[in-house]
Design a protein around this motif. Structure first.
Motif, short mmCIF file in Angstrom:
data_model
loop_
_atom_site.label_atom_id
_atom_site.label_comp_id
_atom_site.label_asym_id
_atom_site.label_seq_id
_atom_site.Cartn_x
_atom_site.Cartn_y
_atom_site.Cartn_z
N PRO A 28 0.83 -1.19 0.00
CA PRO A 28 0.00 0.00 0.00
C PRO A 28 0.87 1.25 0.00
CG PRO A 28 0.00 -1.03 2.16
CD PRO A 28 0.69 -1.98 1.23
N ALA A 29 0.34 2.29 -0.61
CA ALA A 29 1.13 3.51 -0.74
C ALA A 29 1.32 4.18 0.60
CB ALA A 29 0.42 4.46 -1.70
N ALA A 30 2.55 4.51 0.93
CA ALA A 30 2.85 5.29 2.13
C ALA A 30 3.98 6.23 1.73
CB ALA A 30 3.25 4.37 3.27
N ASN A 31 5.22 5.92 2.07
CA ASN A 31 6.34 6.68 1.54
C ASN A 31 7.48 5.73 1.22
OD1 ASN A 31 7.74 6.12 3.93
ND2 ASN A 31 6.93 7.95 4.91
N GLU A 32 8.55 6.23 0.67
CA GLU A 32 9.59 5.36 0.15
C GLU A 32 10.30 4.57 1.24
OE1 GLU A 32 12.18 7.76 -2.12
OE2 GLU A 32 10.72 8.17 -3.70
N GLN A 33 10.28 5.04 2.48
CA GLN A 33 10.96 4.34 3.56
C GLN A 33 10.11 3.23 4.16
OE1 GLN A 33 11.11 7.78 3.29
NE2 GLN A 33 13.13 7.52 2.36
N GLY A 34 8.88 3.04 3.68
CA GLY A 34 8.05 1.99 4.20
C GLY A 34 7.32 2.35 5.47
N SER A 35 7.18 3.61 5.81
CA SER A 35 6.45 4.03 7.00
C SER A 35 5.26 4.87 6.57
CB SER A 35 7.37 4.83 7.93
OG SER A 35 7.86 5.97 7.27
N TRP A 36 4.44 5.22 7.55
CA TRP A 36 3.22 5.96 7.24
C TRP A 36 3.49 7.46 7.22
CZ3 TRP A 36 -0.21 3.12 5.14
CH2 TRP A 36 -0.27 1.76 5.47
N PRO A 37 2.54 8.23 6.65
CA PRO A 37 2.73 9.69 6.60
C PRO A 37 3.07 10.25 7.96
CG PRO A 37 0.83 9.05 5.30
CD PRO A 37 1.31 7.80 5.98
N ALA A 39 2.43 13.00 9.52
CA ALA A 39 1.38 13.65 10.31
C ALA A 39 0.57 12.62 11.10
CB ALA A 39 0.46 14.46 9.40
N ALA A 40 0.19 11.50 10.45
CA ALA A 40 -0.57 10.47 11.14
C ALA A 40 0.25 9.83 12.25
CB ALA A 40 -1.05 9.41 10.14
N GLU A 41 1.52 9.57 11.97
CA GLU A 41 2.38 8.95 12.98
C GLU A 41 2.58 9.88 14.17
OE1 GLU A 41 6.75 6.74 13.28
OE2 GLU A 41 6.02 7.52 11.38
N GLY A 298 5.07 1.84 13.04
CA GLY A 298 5.53 2.65 11.92
C GLY A 298 5.84 1.87 10.67
N ARG A 299 5.36 0.61 10.57
CA ARG A 299 5.61 -0.22 9.40
C ARG A 299 4.34 -0.39 8.58
NH1 ARG A 299 5.90 -4.67 11.35
NH2 ARG A 299 6.46 -4.42 13.55
N ARG A 300 4.52 -0.70 7.30
CA ARG A 300 3.37 -0.96 6.45
C ARG A 300 3.31 -2.42 6.02
NH1 ARG A 300 4.76 0.27 0.75
NH2 ARG A 300 6.96 0.86 0.62
N TYR A 301 3.90 -3.29 6.79
CA TYR A 301 3.84 -4.73 6.55
C TYR A 301 3.92 -5.44 7.90
CZ TYR A 301 8.84 -4.00 7.07
OH TYR A 301 10.07 -3.62 7.55
N VAL A 302 3.31 -6.62 7.96
CA VAL A 302 3.27 -7.42 9.18
C VAL A 302 4.44 -8.38 9.21
CG1 VAL A 302 1.95 -9.19 10.42
CG2 VAL A 302 0.77 -7.22 9.44
N VAL A 303 5.05 -8.53 10.37
CA VAL A 303 6.12 -9.51 10.59
C VAL A 303 5.62 -10.50 11.65
CG1 VAL A 303 7.96 -7.90 9.98
CG2 VAL A 303 7.21 -8.06 12.36
N PRO A 304 6.26 -11.67 11.76
CA PRO A 304 5.79 -12.68 12.73
C PRO A 304 5.66 -12.16 14.16
CG PRO A 304 7.34 -13.68 11.21
CD PRO A 304 7.34 -12.22 10.89
N ASP A 305 6.53 -11.25 14.58
CA ASP A 305 6.45 -10.74 15.94
C ASP A 305 5.16 -9.97 16.19
OD1 ASP A 305 8.77 -11.87 16.79
OD2 ASP A 305 10.01 -10.07 16.58
N ASP A 306 4.57 -9.37 15.15
CA ASP A 306 3.28 -8.69 15.31
C ASP A 306 2.20 -9.69 15.68
OD1 ASP A 306 4.35 -6.17 14.60
OD2 ASP A 306 4.12 -6.62 12.47
N LEU A 307 2.22 -10.85 15.06
CA LEU A 307 1.25 -11.89 15.39
C LEU A 307 1.50 -12.45 16.78
CD1 LEU A 307 1.04 -13.75 11.96
CD2 LEU A 307 -0.84 -12.57 13.10
N LYS A 308 2.77 -12.67 17.12
CA LYS A 308 3.09 -13.24 18.43
C LYS A 308 2.71 -12.29 19.57
CE LYS A 308 6.83 -16.39 17.14
NZ LYS A 308 8.24 -16.77 17.38
#
Length: 356
Positions: A28-37, A39-41, A298-308
């Motif tokens: 999904p579109a966010a920014n080039e570093q893979g984090s969210w805009p 202002a929202a953060e 601050g990430r735009r993808y899920v990693v296993p630790d998010d589920l754990k």
């Protein structure tokens, strides 16, 4: 790219990100570093900081509550009296803006006291519908297990479908709608167990616990007005929160992690120690909570630790321990952790943590 061993797992450490996304498909579109805009953060960080300024020493609980709410879920705060459950909800409601209402559940409450109903208007000479306290953006269901199951069930439609039905008329609830409930342990006098159908509608159950000695001293030293959530100023408006929820739900989840979540949930349904496993709704809520946890990080993808990290608060309260396991002192959380440990965690495929 470096590899660092952690127990039996291999954790990928990229150069610019804390963790490598386990996918190669479009993001999904966010920014080039893979984090969210930014202002929202910043708004999210400010909201949590303001809540932590009055709810001392429990930043993990605050983060968990915001994670569940960002995922579009409801939160059940279960703990002994006096640890700040109501204070936490009031603080969250203040920083979010929108309309806030509180329902103080008692043993004599009726469903109409929650949903609303028809009352006689003497001036107009007719019956008019009076809205119940559920018609708000943030609702505090205080001591929800003090009222009988009949009244508790009045919340079922509101929690799942975001609507209420009274006298044959269905009305949509304001958006966003968030229910935060508190309850004391069932051993307390005058409490009723929540029905399984209602427990399944709470995305997370969180426990606050007692403060550390240092935080309790700080609380005693602070001036009373400093710990008053009513003095907190709103950070956002409801429309902004809806946008943040949509952003959180757009966080990418790799298909291998979806299969992992389904395998763990399936294990709860076949475990001999459990008489009731997690439902498909629980699987959906777990994925959404993991997406929100990634968003908070601050990430735009899920990693296993998010589920754990979200597994126990999302799944444990939905499980029912069998009588034999309960006699042996087993708890739902312990059984869940054992099942999670028995399911292999998806590992990054190919060089650099991406599939080839």
């Amino acid at each position: 790219m470096k590899k660092k061993k952690k127990g039996s797992e291999v954790v990928m450490i990229p150069k610019q990100l804390a963790e490598e996304p386990l996918m190669e498909d479009s993001l999904p579109a966010a920014n080039e570093q893979g984090s969210w805009p930014e202002a929202a953060e910043q708004s999210l960080r400010l909201m949590m900081a303001r809540v932590n300024s009055v709810f001392l020493g429990k930043s993990e609980v605050v983060s968990g509550a915001f994670t569940a709410l960002l995922a579009g879920g409801h939160v059940l705060l279960e703990d002994v009296p006096g640890v700040g459950k109501t204070l936490l909800v009031r603080a969250i409601a203040r920083v979010m803006g929108g309309e806030f209402r509180r329902i103080q559940f008692t043993s004599d409450m009726l469903p109409a006291d929650v949903v609303g109903g028809l009352i006689w208007d003497g001036k107009r000479g007719e019956l008019v519908f009076r809205q119940g306290p559920l018609m708000a953006n943030v609702v505090l269901a205080d001591e929800i297990n003090r009222t009988p199951p009949r009244t508790q069930s009045a919340l079922l439609e509101a929690m799942e479908e975001r609507s209420v039905t009274a006298d044959g008329q269905t009305m949509r609830l304001p958006q966003p709608f968030m229910l935060l409930a508190t309850q004391n342990p069932l051993r307390d006098d005058g409490t009723y167990p929540l029905p399984e159908a209602q427990l399944d509608r709470f995305m997370m159950r969180l426990s606050i616990g007692y403060p550390s000695p240092e935080d309790e001293v700080h609380m005693l030293e602070a001036a009373p007005q400093r710990l008053n959530p009513e003095l907190l100023k709103p950070v956002i408006i409801p429309e902004e929160w809806l946008r943040m929820q949509r952003d959180a739900q757009s966080v990418h989840v790799h298909s291998a992690l979806l299969a992992y979540a389904v395998q763990v949930v399936g294990a709860t349904r076949s475990a001999a120690e459990l008489s009731l496993g997690a439902s498909p709704r629980a699987t959906r809520d777990w994925i959404r909570a993991a997406q929100a946890a990634a968003y908070v990080a601050g990430r735009r993808y899920v990693v296993p630790d998010d589920l754990k990290s979200t597994a126990e608060p999302v799944l444990a309260h939905r499980l029912v321990v069998s009588d034999m396991a309960a006699v042996n002192g087993m708890r739902a959380a312990d059984i869940l952790n054992r099942l999670i440990a028995s399911v292999p965690v998806p590992a990054p495929a190919g060089e650099g943590g991406r599939r080839r």
